[in-house]
Scaffold this motif. Structure first.
Motif, PDB file in Angstrom:
ATOM      1  N   ILE A   5       0.861  -1.162  -0.200  1.00 25.26           N
ATOM      2  CA  ILE A   5      -0.116   0.097   0.189  1.00 25.26           C
ATOM      3  C   ILE A   5       0.972   1.235  -0.042  1.00 25.26           C
ATOM      4  O   ILE A   5       0.609   2.148  -0.723  1.00 25.26           O
ATOM      5  N   PHE A   6       2.002   1.316   0.760  1.00 20.21           N
ATOM      6  CA  PHE A   6       2.811   2.567   0.697  1.00 20.21           C
ATOM      7  C   PHE A   6       3.592   2.613  -0.694  1.00 20.21           C
ATOM      8  O   PHE A   6       3.857   3.839  -1.121  1.00 20.21           O
ATOM      9  N   ILE A  28       2.844  11.161   5.477  1.00 21.02           N
ATOM     10  CA  ILE A  28       1.683  11.031   5.665  1.00 21.02           C
ATOM     11  C   ILE A  28       1.011  10.878   6.960  1.00 21.02           C
ATOM     12  O   ILE A  28       1.829  10.352   7.698  1.00 21.02           O
ATOM     13  N   ARG A  29      -0.241  11.174   7.301  1.00 22.07           N
ATOM     14  CA  ARG A  29      -0.685  10.719   8.587  1.00 22.07           C
ATOM     15  C   ARG A  29      -0.951   9.223   8.690  1.00 22.07           C
ATOM     16  O   ARG A  29      -1.852   8.873   7.811  1.00 22.07           O
ATOM     17  N   ASP A  30      -0.932   8.719   9.967  1.00 23.33           N
ATOM     18  CA  ASP A  30      -1.338   7.328   9.807  1.00 23.33           C
ATOM     19  C   ASP A  30      -2.807   7.095  10.179  1.00 23.33           C
ATOM     20  O   ASP A  30      -3.385   8.134  10.824  1.00 23.33           O
ATOM     21  N   ILE A  31      -3.283   6.252   9.264  1.00 18.93           N
ATOM     22  CA  ILE A  31      -4.709   6.019   9.161  1.00 18.93           C
ATOM     23  C   ILE A  31      -5.387   5.615  10.436  1.00 18.93           C
ATOM     24  O   ILE A  31      -6.472   5.956  10.905  1.00 18.93           O
ATOM     25  N   ASN A  86       9.443  -0.480  13.046  1.00 18.26           N
ATOM     26  CA  ASN A  86       9.104  -1.862  13.395  1.00 18.26           C
ATOM     27  C   ASN A  86       9.817  -2.700  12.310  1.00 18.26           C
ATOM     28  O   ASN A  86       9.876  -2.120  11.047  1.00 18.26           O
ATOM     29  N   GLY A  92       5.719  -6.370  15.029  1.00 22.54           N
ATOM     30  CA  GLY A  92       4.291  -5.793  14.628  1.00 22.54           C
ATOM     31  C   GLY A  92       4.245  -5.115  13.357  1.00 22.54           C
ATOM     32  O   GLY A  92       3.270  -4.297  13.082  1.00 22.54           O
ATOM     33  N   THR A  94       3.396  -4.374   9.533  1.00 24.25           N
ATOM     34  CA  THR A  94       2.293  -4.658   9.047  1.00 24.25           C
ATOM     35  C   THR A  94       2.505  -4.368   7.542  1.00 24.25           C
ATOM     36  O   THR A  94       1.984  -5.086   6.627  1.00 24.25           O
ATOM     37  N   VAL A  95       3.115  -3.278   7.385  1.00 22.94           N
ATOM     38  CA  VAL A  95       3.571  -2.902   6.015  1.00 22.94           C
ATOM     39  C   VAL A  95       4.859  -3.049   5.434  1.00 22.94           C
ATOM     40  O   VAL A  95       5.813  -2.495   6.167  1.00 22.94           O
ATOM     41  N   HIS A  99       9.246   2.262   6.879  1.00 25.48           N
ATOM     42  CA  HIS A  99       8.713   3.556   7.201  1.00 25.48           C
ATOM     43  C   HIS A  99       9.025   3.680   8.603  1.00 25.48           C
ATOM     44  O   HIS A  99       9.301   3.139   9.623  1.00 25.48           O
ATOM     45  N   HIS A 101       7.990   5.963  12.124  1.00 29.87           N
ATOM     46  CA  HIS A 101       6.503   6.402  12.951  1.00 29.87           C
ATOM     47  C   HIS A 101       7.122   7.600  13.643  1.00 29.87           C
ATOM     48  O   HIS A 101       8.283   7.295  14.314  1.00 29.87           O
TER      49      HIS A 101
HETATM   50  P1  5GP Z   1       3.730  -1.030  10.911  1.00 30.97           P
HETATM   51  O1  5GP Z   1       2.924  -1.771  11.863  1.00 30.97           O
HETATM   52  O2  5GP Z   1       3.996  -1.798   9.604  1.00 30.97           O
HETATM   53  O3  5GP Z   1       5.168  -0.311  11.386  1.00 30.97           O
HETATM   54  O4  5GP Z   1       2.956   0.274  10.543  1.00 30.97           O
HETATM   55  C1  5GP Z   1       1.981   0.455   9.517  1.00 30.97           C
HETATM   56  C2  5GP Z   1       1.273   1.618   9.906  1.00 30.97           C
HETATM   57  O5  5GP Z   1       0.603   2.071   8.529  1.00 30.97           O
HETATM   58  C3  5GP Z   1       0.011   1.166  10.841  1.00 30.97           C
HETATM   59  O6  5GP Z   1       0.283   2.201  11.794  1.00 30.97           O
HETATM   60  C4  5GP Z   1      -1.074   1.551  10.093  1.00 30.97           C
HETATM   61  O7  5GP Z   1      -1.978   2.313  10.849  1.00 30.97           O
HETATM   62  C5  5GP Z   1      -0.596   2.580   8.885  1.00 30.97           C
HETATM   63  N1  5GP Z   1      -1.314   2.344   7.611  1.00 30.97           N
HETATM   64  C6  5GP Z   1      -1.733   1.152   7.158  1.00 30.97           C
HETATM   65  N2  5GP Z   1      -2.339   1.326   5.801  1.00 30.97           N
HETATM   66  C7  5GP Z   1      -2.473   2.906   5.459  1.00 30.97           C
HETATM   67  C8  5GP Z   1      -3.036   3.488   4.525  1.00 30.97           C
HETATM   68  O8  5GP Z   1      -3.301   3.065   3.537  1.00 30.97           O
HETATM   69  N3  5GP Z   1      -2.952   4.933   4.841  1.00 30.97           N
HETATM   70  C9  5GP Z   1      -2.451   5.349   6.001  1.00 30.97           C
HETATM   71  N4  5GP Z   1      -2.421   6.795   5.960  1.00 30.97           N
HETATM   72  N5  5GP Z   1      -1.806   4.667   6.963  1.00 30.97           N
HETATM   73  C10 5GP Z   1      -1.867   3.381   6.724  1.00 30.97           C
END
Ligand code: 5GP
Length: 118
Positions: A5-6, A28-31, A86, A92, A94-95, A99, A101
């Motif tokens: 998605i990123f 971007i702002r986290d969703i 992460n 944890g 997920t993407v 990136h 945070h």
């Molecule tokens: P991770 O857990 O991989 O370190 O963080 C992934 C972050 O991306 C999560 O905090 C999640 O809320 C955010 N995220 C996932 N999909 C999207 C999206 O489509 N748009 C935005 N703005 N944030 C997303």
């Protein structure tokens, strides 16, 4: 390499507000924000995890840190924020597109965000 998605967001294929962008990264702002301020610094280069970065990525990784600080100041939280990366499912992540945070706006000590982002 699997797209994420990123990847789609950084390429502009999914409309998303960039609160900062340059030739190497977007912000971007986290969703699903875990703090009042929660933004993501995302390199345009799709490195899956931090451990997948190599020496050739040194300048890029440094740039992401500098952008994190500048964006935090731009958002008014330059005096107190946390950076989280992460790495891998066990952390944890997920993407699987590297990136950073940037989290701020609630207590960062004595619990709160001290042990992570949640
Ligand atoms: P991770 O857990 O991989 O370190 O963080 C992934 C972050 O991306 C999560 O905090 C999640 O809320 C955010 N995220 C996932 N999909 C999207 C999206 O489509 N748009 C935005 N703005 N944030 C997303």
């Amino acid at each position: 390499m699997t797209d994420t998605i990123f990847g789609k967001i950084t390429r502009g294929e999914i409309p998303t507000e960039f609160i900062y962008e340059d030739d190497r990264c977007v912000v971007i702002r986290d969703i699903h924000p875990q703090a009042p301020t929660h933004v993501l610094i995302i390199p345009r280069k799709p490195i899956p995890r931090l451990v997948d970065a190599d020496d050739g990525d040194s300048a890029l990784l440094g740039h992401l840190m500098l952008v994190a600080g500048r964006v935090a100041e731009q958002l008014g939280v330059g005096d107190g924020f946390r950076l989280v990366v992460n790495n891998g499912e066990a952390s944890g992540q997920t993407v699987f597109h590297l990136h950073l945070h940037v989290l701020a706006g609630r207590t960062l000590v004595e619990g709160g965000l001290a042990n992570g982002i949640g």
